[in-house]
Design an enzyme around this catalytic site. Structure first.
Site, PDB file in Angstrom:
ATOM      1  N   ALA A 194       0.825  -1.204   0.000  1.00  0.00           N
ATOM      2  CA  ALA A 194       0.000   0.000   0.000  1.00  0.00           C
ATOM      3  C   ALA A 194       0.865   1.262   0.000  1.00  0.00           C
ATOM      4  O   ALA A 194       2.005   1.262   0.469  1.00  0.00           O
ATOM      5  CB  ALA A 194      -0.896  -0.007   1.235  1.00  0.00           C
ATOM      6  N   ASP A 195       0.306   2.339  -0.565  1.00  0.00           N
ATOM      7  CA  ASP A 195       0.937   3.666  -0.572  1.00  0.00           C
ATOM      8  C   ASP A 195       2.292   3.698  -1.272  1.00  0.00           C
ATOM      9  O   ASP A 195       3.168   4.505  -0.923  1.00  0.00           O
ATOM     10  CB  ASP A 195       1.082   4.202   0.873  1.00  0.00           C
ATOM     11  CG  ASP A 195      -0.279   4.404   1.523  1.00  0.00           C
ATOM     12  OD1 ASP A 195      -1.234   4.753   0.782  1.00  0.00           O
ATOM     13  OD2 ASP A 195      -0.401   4.181   2.732  1.00  0.00           O
ATOM     14  N   ARG A 196       2.481   2.792  -2.227  1.00  0.00           N
ATOM     15  CA  ARG A 196       3.744   2.731  -3.000  1.00  0.00           C
ATOM     16  C   ARG A 196       4.961   2.412  -2.126  1.00  0.00           C
ATOM     17  O   ARG A 196       6.097   2.617  -2.529  1.00  0.00           O
ATOM     18  CB  ARG A 196       4.020   4.043  -3.757  1.00  0.00           C
ATOM     19  CG  ARG A 196       2.913   4.483  -4.693  1.00  0.00           C
ATOM     20  CD  ARG A 196       3.006   3.722  -6.021  1.00  0.00           C
ATOM     21  NE  ARG A 196       2.102   4.252  -7.023  1.00  0.00           N
ATOM     22  CZ  ARG A 196       0.836   3.875  -7.178  1.00  0.00           C
ATOM     23  NH1 ARG A 196       0.297   2.978  -6.368  1.00  0.00           N
ATOM     24  NH2 ARG A 196       0.098   4.382  -8.141  1.00  0.00           N
ATOM     25  N   LEU A 197       4.699   1.930  -0.912  1.00  0.00           N
ATOM     26  CA  LEU A 197       5.826   1.590  -0.032  1.00  0.00           C
ATOM     27  C   LEU A 197       6.119   0.097  -0.193  1.00  0.00           C
ATOM     28  O   LEU A 197       5.932  -0.717   0.710  1.00  0.00           O
ATOM     29  CB  LEU A 197       5.490   1.952   1.422  1.00  0.00           C
ATOM     30  CG  LEU A 197       5.219   3.450   1.620  1.00  0.00           C
ATOM     31  CD1 LEU A 197       4.792   3.749   3.050  1.00  0.00           C
ATOM     32  CD2 LEU A 197       6.468   4.262   1.271  1.00  0.00           C
ATOM     33  N   HIS A 198       6.549  -0.225  -1.398  1.00  0.00           N
ATOM     34  CA  HIS A 198       6.711  -1.626  -1.770  1.00  0.00           C
ATOM     35  C   HIS A 198       7.933  -2.247  -1.109  1.00  0.00           C
ATOM     36  O   HIS A 198       8.836  -1.549  -0.655  1.00  0.00           O
ATOM     37  CB  HIS A 198       6.850  -1.737  -3.288  1.00  0.00           C
ATOM     38  CG  HIS A 198       5.867  -0.892  -4.031  1.00  0.00           C
ATOM     39  ND1 HIS A 198       4.517  -1.043  -3.890  1.00  0.00           N
ATOM     40  CD2 HIS A 198       6.050   0.152  -4.891  1.00  0.00           C
ATOM     41  CE1 HIS A 198       3.886  -0.162  -4.651  1.00  0.00           C
ATOM     42  NE2 HIS A 198       4.805   0.589  -5.258  1.00  0.00           N
TER      43      HIS A 198
END
Ligand SMILES: Cc1cc2nc3c(=O)[nH]c(=O)nc-3n(C[C@H](O)[C@H](O)[C@H](O)COP(=O)(O)O)c2cc1C
Length: 217
Positions: A194-198
């Site tokens: 989620a939230d591009r916090l890969h």
């Protein structure tokens, strides 16, 4: 994350986003990890989970990409089959380095693999060729992959000729057809979160042993 984004993420990303990379660490064996991810992809119902993009390059640095199918993998490398006179094969013979990429969209997962390439042994190609359907075997004789073709009819006539030539007998592997093995030196696992916090882990082979590190997404 707002509700709409959360719902969209839930439906498009599937289980992967929520699973994260709990099983990955600096000491993980990336081949084992790939096996685990590949089996998950197979079970997920993805069509052709073994489809991967293969990047090659001319010696003077012009890259090209196409899709091929991953037919086997282990500690020694990742194997696909093709026509040895095709564009990709010619590029790999002149510059035996490749990069492959698999994106399993529904799992929000990507794997990148890089390394030198070599032809698999004739015996290994023979075994795989023998396991293919007769139609695919005849196709390997009929197709001059990557060469210009004047009409569909020419191809269909070549299929008929090959079919006649091998009527009543097993189709042998054409010399111009076989496998390549990419010996991985760098394998990257990307898990969408989620939230591009890969999550990203990159493993490289140093003096024979794998060493992994976490990277910013
Ligand atoms: C899903 C899919 C799987 C493919 N698998 C292979 C394969 O395993 N081997 C192969 O030579 N071409 C395969 N192709 C065709 C290649 O993408 C490509 O068109 C062909 O190999 C010629 O590429 P080249 O001219 O760069 O050599 C596949 C294409 C698709 C869309």
């Amino acid at each position: 994350m707002n509700l709409l984004t959360a719902i969209r993420t839930f439906f498009t990303a599937g289980q992967g986003v929520f699973r994260g990379m709990k099983d990955a660490s600096e000491d993980s064996n990336p081949i084992e990890l790939f096996k685990d991810w590949f089996e998950t992809a197979e079970k997920s119902g993805i069509i052709l989970p073994e489809a991967m993009s293969l990047a090659t390059s001319t010696p003077d640095g012009h890259p090209s990409l196409r899709t091929v199918l991953l037919k086997s993998f282990d500690e020694d490398g990742f194997v696909f089959y093709t026509n040895y006179e095709s564009r990709k094969a010619r590029e790999l013979i002149e510059n035996p380095q490749a990069s492959i990429l698999i994106h399993w969209a529904v799992l929000h997962r990507q794997v990148r693999i890089e390394g030198p390439v070599e032809r698999v042994s004739d015996a290994e190609s023979d075994t795989y060729f023998a396991s293919r359907s007769r139609g695919s075997q005849i196709g390997a004789w009929a197709s001059m992959q990557s060469k210009m073709l004047g009409s569909r009819e020419i191809l269909e006539n070549r299929v008929k000729e090959a079919d006649k030539k091998f009527a009543g007998q097993a189709v042998p592997r054409p010399e111009h057809w076989g496998g390549f093995r990419i010996r991985p030196e760098r394998i990257e696992f990307w898990q969408g979160k989620a939230d591009r916090l890969h999550d990203r882990f990159i493993y490289s082979r140093e003096t024979g042993a794998w060493r992994g590190s976490r990277y910013y997404p």
